[in-house]
Design an enzyme around this catalytic site. Structure first.
Site, PDB file in Angstrom:
ATOM      1  N   ARG A 179       0.815  -1.226   0.000  1.00 38.24           N
ATOM      2  CA  ARG A 179       0.000   0.000   0.000  1.00 38.24           C
ATOM      3  C   ARG A 179       0.838   1.262   0.000  1.00 38.24           C
ATOM      4  O   ARG A 179       0.356   2.314  -0.436  1.00 38.24           O
ATOM      5  CB  ARG A 179      -0.978  -0.030   1.179  1.00 38.24           C
TER       6      ARG A 179
ATOM      7  N   GLU B  20       0.486  -6.878  12.833  1.00 33.00           N
ATOM      8  CA  GLU B  20      -0.647  -6.922  13.775  1.00 33.00           C
ATOM      9  C   GLU B  20      -1.339  -8.282  13.615  1.00 33.00           C
ATOM     10  O   GLU B  20      -1.914  -8.808  14.549  1.00 33.00           O
ATOM     11  CB  GLU B  20      -1.611  -5.766  13.467  1.00 33.00           C
TER      12      GLU B  20
HETATM   13  O1  PRP Z   1       2.650  -1.086  11.850  1.00 27.31           O
HETATM   14  P1  PRP Z   1       2.416  -2.538  11.486  1.00 27.31           P
HETATM   15  O2  PRP Z   1       1.820  -3.311  12.624  1.00 27.31           O
HETATM   16  O3  PRP Z   1       3.629  -3.184  10.938  1.00 27.31           O
HETATM   17  O4  PRP Z   1       1.279  -2.578  10.357  1.00 27.31           O
HETATM   18  C1  PRP Z   1       1.212  -1.684   9.288  1.00 27.31           C
HETATM   19  C2  PRP Z   1       1.418  -2.351   7.956  1.00 27.31           C
HETATM   20  O5  PRP Z   1       0.370  -3.302   7.707  1.00 27.31           O
HETATM   21  C3  PRP Z   1      -0.194  -3.065   6.418  1.00 27.31           C
HETATM   22  O6  PRP Z   1       0.454  -3.769   5.406  1.00 27.31           O
HETATM   23  P2  PRP Z   1       0.274  -5.351   5.156  1.00 27.31           P
HETATM   24  O7  PRP Z   1       1.415  -6.066   5.792  1.00 27.31           O
HETATM   25  O8  PRP Z   1      -1.105  -5.741   5.532  1.00 27.31           O
HETATM   26  O9  PRP Z   1       0.544  -5.502   3.606  1.00 27.31           O
HETATM   27  P3  PRP Z   1      -0.093  -4.861   2.268  1.00 27.31           P
HETATM   28  O10 PRP Z   1       0.379  -3.414   2.198  1.00 27.31           O
HETATM   29  O11 PRP Z   1       0.560  -5.709   1.214  1.00 27.31           O
HETATM   30  O12 PRP Z   1      -1.592  -4.957   2.322  1.00 27.31           O
HETATM   31  C4  PRP Z   1       0.012  -1.578   6.202  1.00 27.31           C
HETATM   32  O13 PRP Z   1      -0.028  -1.217   4.838  1.00 27.31           O
HETATM   33  C5  PRP Z   1       1.360  -1.339   6.828  1.00 27.31           C
HETATM   34  O14 PRP Z   1       2.424  -1.586   5.914  1.00 27.31           O
HETATM   35  N1  ADE Z   2      -6.096  -2.171  11.364  1.00 26.04           N
HETATM   36  C1  ADE Z   2      -5.467  -2.109  10.182  1.00 26.04           C
HETATM   37  N2  ADE Z   2      -6.131  -1.631   9.100  1.00 26.04           N
HETATM   38  C2  ADE Z   2      -5.498  -1.570   7.895  1.00 26.04           C
HETATM   39  N3  ADE Z   2      -4.244  -1.960   7.697  1.00 26.04           N
HETATM   40  C3  ADE Z   2      -3.563  -2.444   8.746  1.00 26.04           C
HETATM   41  N4  ADE Z   2      -2.297  -2.895   8.868  1.00 26.04           N
HETATM   42  C4  ADE Z   2      -2.093  -3.260  10.152  1.00 26.04           C
HETATM   43  N5  ADE Z   2      -3.197  -3.045  10.881  1.00 26.04           N
HETATM   44  C5  ADE Z   2      -4.134  -2.540  10.028  1.00 26.04           C
END
Ligand code: PRP
Ligand code: ADE
Length: 175
Positions: free
Chosen positions: A61, A98
């Site tokens: 993202r 998370e």
């Molecule tokens: O602060 P944190 O607990 O590390 O969580 C935040 C991360 O989680 C999500 O990505 P995700 O790993 O879901 O991957 P994506 O961007 O491929 O959907 C979001 O885009 C952040 O990169």
């Molecule tokens: N609550 C949340 N919503 C969207 N993206 C996330 N990445 C980690 N936690 C998330």
């Protein structure tokens, strides 16, 4: 357009991708051209007093936000990717989410030693993703000048994990 309106546009999905997670869905913001331009311009504004040579961001993202922000600032964008996606020589680190664990890689030649690097992502939760991105950038000798997020989930402790760095978020959720 203002940040209150952007916050109202973010779609909240309870219990996604698993029970207990309140998922903040930004697709409802970025499909709106006025909203997308507003968040990028707002981030650029908050970067105006920083020295930034290059922007880096973790799959997936951050790419949506990091590349237009880099374009707006006139600098390059470096992708930090999930394992096996980057074709040249990489460095790698594992991290906790998370909702799970994962790993990320960065091309060895992506950052030059001494470059000032802004790291961008859509959302700060525990900070596990971004501290891993920070370590990858620092391993290559980059100087992390700031961490920029659209959304911060303030109660998940990301700022504590990132206390050595300058963290900026446009929208906060106390949930
Ligand atoms: O602060 P944190 O607990 O590390 O969580 C935040 C991360 O989680 C999500 O990505 P995700 O790993 O879901 O991957 P994506 O961007 O491929 O959907 C979001 O885009 C952040 O990169
Ligand atoms: N609550 C949340 N919503 C969207 N993206 C996330 N990445 C980690 N936690 C998330």
């Amino acid at each position: 357009m203002d940040l209150t309106t952007i916050k109202e546009m973010i779609r909240i999905i309870p219990d996604f991708p698993k029970a207990g997670i309140s998922f903040k869905d930004i697709t409802t913001v970025i499909k709106d051209g006025v909203a997308l331009k507003y968040i990028i311009d707002e981030m650029a504004e908050r970067c105006s007093d920083r020295k930034i040579d290059i922007i880096a961001g973790p799959e997936a993202r951050s790419f949506i936000i990091g590349a237009p922000l880099a374009y707006r600032l006139g600098v390059g964008f470096v992708p930090i990717r999930k394992p096996g996606k980057l074709p040249a020589e990489t460095i790698k680190r594992e991290y906790q989410l998370e909702y799970g664990t994962d790993a990320m890689e960065l091309h060895k030649d992506a950052i030059k030693p001494g470059q000032n690097v802004l790291i961008v992502d859509d959302l700060l939760a525990t900070g596990g993703t971004i501290i891993t991105a920070v370590k990858l950038v620092e391993e290559l000798g980059g100087n992390v000048t700031g961490l920029m997020f659209l959304i911060e989930l303030t109660e998940l402790g990301g700022r504590r994990t990132l206390s050595d760095y300058d963290v900026v978020s446009l929208i906060q959720y106390p949930y």
